[in-house]
Design a protein around this motif. Structure first.
Motif, mmCIF file in Angstrom:
data_model
loop_
_atom_site.group_PDB
_atom_site.id
_atom_site.type_symbol
_atom_site.label_atom_id
_atom_site.label_comp_id
_atom_site.label_asym_id
_atom_site.label_seq_id
_atom_site.Cartn_x
_atom_site.Cartn_y
_atom_site.Cartn_z
ATOM 1 N N VAL A 142 0.906 -1.303 0.079
ATOM 2 C CA VAL A 142 0.181 0.002 0.438
ATOM 3 C C VAL A 142 0.847 1.363 -0.256
ATOM 4 N N ALA A 143 0.833 2.366 -0.783
ATOM 5 C CA ALA A 143 1.221 3.370 -0.951
ATOM 6 C C ALA A 143 0.430 4.665 -0.286
ATOM 7 N N ILE A 144 1.596 4.593 1.004
ATOM 8 C CA ILE A 144 1.073 5.349 2.587
ATOM 9 C C ILE A 144 1.635 6.431 1.787
ATOM 10 N N ALA A 145 2.781 6.762 1.243
ATOM 11 C CA ALA A 145 2.757 8.810 1.071
ATOM 12 C C ALA A 145 3.911 8.521 0.311
ATOM 13 N N ASP A 146 3.873 9.604 -0.872
ATOM 14 C CA ASP A 146 4.730 10.065 -1.768
ATOM 15 C C ASP A 146 6.256 11.117 -1.141
ATOM 16 N N TYR A 147 7.331 11.019 -2.105
ATOM 17 C CA TYR A 147 8.604 11.754 -1.453
ATOM 18 C C TYR A 147 9.344 11.934 -2.683
ATOM 19 N N GLN A 148 9.675 13.158 -3.395
ATOM 20 C CA GLN A 148 9.947 13.395 -4.581
ATOM 21 C C GLN A 148 12.184 13.519 -4.664
ATOM 22 N N VAL A 149 12.363 12.428 -5.416
ATOM 23 C CA VAL A 149 13.895 13.375 -5.346
ATOM 24 C C VAL A 149 14.310 13.842 -6.596
ATOM 25 N N PRO A 150 15.545 14.383 -5.955
ATOM 26 C CA PRO A 150 16.071 15.424 -7.718
ATOM 27 C C PRO A 150 16.585 14.057 -8.437
ATOM 28 N N VAL A 151 17.645 13.099 -8.201
ATOM 29 C CA VAL A 151 18.400 11.763 -9.032
ATOM 30 C C VAL A 151 18.031 10.950 -8.629
ATOM 31 N N ALA A 152 17.268 10.235 -9.399
ATOM 32 C CA ALA A 152 17.232 8.114 -9.033
ATOM 33 C C ALA A 152 17.700 7.318 -10.340
ATOM 34 N N VAL A 153 17.584 6.072 -10.246
ATOM 35 C CA VAL A 153 17.343 5.101 -11.219
ATOM 36 C C VAL A 153 16.839 4.640 -10.873
ATOM 37 N N THR A 154 16.898 3.591 -12.120
ATOM 38 C CA THR A 154 15.911 2.613 -11.781
ATOM 39 C C THR A 154 16.402 1.527 -10.971
ATOM 40 N N TYR A 155 15.006 0.731 -10.251
ATOM 41 C CA TYR A 155 15.892 -0.785 -8.691
ATOM 42 C C TYR A 155 17.325 -0.869 -10.176
ATOM 43 N N GLU A 156 16.577 -1.918 -11.378
ATOM 44 C CA GLU A 156 17.226 -2.775 -11.450
ATOM 45 C C GLU A 156 18.795 -2.561 -12.033
ATOM 46 N N GLY A 157 18.594 -0.522 -12.078
ATOM 47 C CA GLY A 157 19.646 -0.350 -12.576
ATOM 48 C C GLY A 157 21.074 -0.394 -11.902
#
Length: 320
Positions: free
Chosen positions: A239-254
């Protein structure tokens, strides 16, 4: 005597003259081996340390997707356990209108029926005339209480028909987490044997606490077009209980782990370069990058494990 002395002198001078030539010849041979070894090393196509070189065709065949590192929305998810149950309004209990004897049974458990299909034929006790019991809702016959020759009472249920195109996923929410869960939150539903989750939202939260478990039920409606889900199956929810923004991200698979360190393979004209990164928060899709690569850098977002394997082979050949 003078002749013998002259001959010794001649031999000594000749031998001395040969030593520098032999040294020069030996030196030239050693340099020649070094050149050959260097040329042989070049044939293996080894790039710089930490660089993996793949042709565009190999990248395509390996299904390595190149993306830009950048901002992303990460979701904080609560893991919950649940069970699949039928939507109550999609369950039909079909009974006989009159008492009588069952003369024919047309449908059995597991068969798909349409609204109006004949399920059984009954001979009435009142006038000995036969009448049909029909399905008034389409779905799958999940239960049958009709046997040829059996006497039945008026309004006795003979068949249960369920429409399984939609189902309920009922999750157990303990008191410590109930404040985090709200109607409308997105939920991914996972079932054993299926890699991809079913996606839905919470549509109901029970106002009543279970006496035994001290928990409440949170419900999501799941579309089930291929009948993968079935009532009674255990499932896991995120269950998605919260969202937050990050400036730099990559895929989990990356992200790959090499020698205990997290790395990302960035892409430029020289190939794929292994870069050590510091990883922050993660969800099921993205991982926050605190340092190591910058926004806009291209990287291998999928199947990066292939690059890890190629790098391992390249480094092993270098050591050899």
């Amino acid at each position: 005597m003078k002749k013998e002395h002259f001959m010794k002198l001649f031999i000594l001078v000749g031998v001395s003259a040969l030593f520098p030539m032999a040294a020069l010849a030996g030196d030239g041979h050693e340099h020649g081996n070094e050149k050959e070894e260097a040329e042989e090393g070049g044939e293996h196509g080894h790039g710089e340390e930490g660089i993996v070189q793949l042709s565009e065709e190999a990248v395509t065949n390996s299904k390595i997707e190149i993306r830009d590192a950048g901002p992303a929305t990460l979701a904080v998810r609560l893991r919950v356990n649940g069970r699949i149950s039928p939507v109550s309004s999609n369950v039909a209990h079909i009974a006989s209108r009159f008492a009588g004897v069952i003369r024919e049974v047309k449908k059995d458990i597991g068969e798909t029926v349409e609204a109006g299909d004949v399920l059984a034929i009954i001979e009435s006790n009142q006038n000995l005339q036969k009448f049909e019991v029909r399905a008034f809702k389409g779905g799958i016959v999940t239960d049958r209480h009709a046997t040829i020759g059996e006497s039945i009472k008026e309004d006795e249920a003979l068949f249960v028909v369920m429409d399984l195109s939609q189902l309920w996923a009922d999750f157990t929410i303990f008191q410590r987490d109930i404040a985090k869960v709200k109607i409308g939150q997105a939920v991914n539903v996972y079932i054993s044997g299926r890699a991809e989750p079913f996606k839905s939202t919470l549509s109901f939260i029970s106002p009543i606490v279970d006496d035994t478990t001290q928990s409440r039920t949170a419900r999501a409606v799941i579309t089930n077009p291929d009948n993968t889900l079935a009532p009674g199956a255990f499932v896991t929810g995120q269950v998605a209980i919260a969202d937050y923004q990050v400036p730099v991200a990559v895929t989990y698979e990356g992200i790959q782990t090499i020698e205990g360190k997290s790395v990302v393979f960035t892409k430029d004209e020289d190939g794929f370069e292994k870069k050590e990164v510091s990883v922050g928060r993660s969800d099921e899709t993205y991982s926050e990058i605190l340092s190591g690569i910058k926004e806009g850098e291209k990287y291998a977002a999928t199947n990066s494990f292939i690059l890890k394997a190629e790098l391992g082979k390249s480094e092993a050949e270098h050591e050899h």
